[in-house]
Motif scaffolding. Structure first.
Motif: not given
Length: 140
Positions: A24-26, A59, A73, A88, A91, A95, A125, A127
């Protein structure tokens, strides 16, 4: 045709993706497209792998004080701000970071944010799922 590539500037997130097949990346900006894509560490660098990118949701990241952060989220169903469908914490396991605080500190570093006062509230956010490593393409 211009390719839209997902860049990984965080070694921890990239290593997690390559080891576990998902991360998972923001991101600060919402991507114009999701779906099939490929990853690299920066413009002009070689392809690392093919991936699938899914948008999870917006987010909101809030500073709680004393070095602690919270992120929630908000799924697109017109909920009032600060009412979340997930946090978060749900997730962080995928991450590449051990804690939400470490994840957000790295997010700040990568985006050149020096203080919590300059930290935007709204982020996005995603995936990212590994489809095939570039080395496998050459071998196959």
């Amino acid at each position: 045709m211009v390719s839209v590539v997902i860049y990984f500037k965080s070694d921890k997130a990239l290593k997690h993706l390559l080891k576990h097949g998902v991360v998972y990346t923001i991101r600060k900006e919402k991507r114009k497209r999701v779906g099939k894509d490929w990853i690299t560490t920066g413009r002009g660098n070689k392809k690392i792998a093919d991936v699938n990118v899914e948008y999870v949701g917006m987010v909101e990241i809030l500073y709680k004080g004393f070095g602690n952060w919270f992120g929630g989220v908000v799924f697109p169903d017109n909920k009032p701000k600060f009412m979340y469908d997930a946090t978060l914490e749900d997730y962080v396991k995928h991450s590449g970071f051990n804690t939400v605080n470490a994840w957000i500190r790295e997010l700040m570093r990568l985006n050149g944010i020096k203080t919590w006062k300059k930290m935007p509230i709204e982020w996005h956010l995603y995936k990212v799922t590994l489809v095939k490593k570039a080395e496998e393409e050459r071998d196959g």
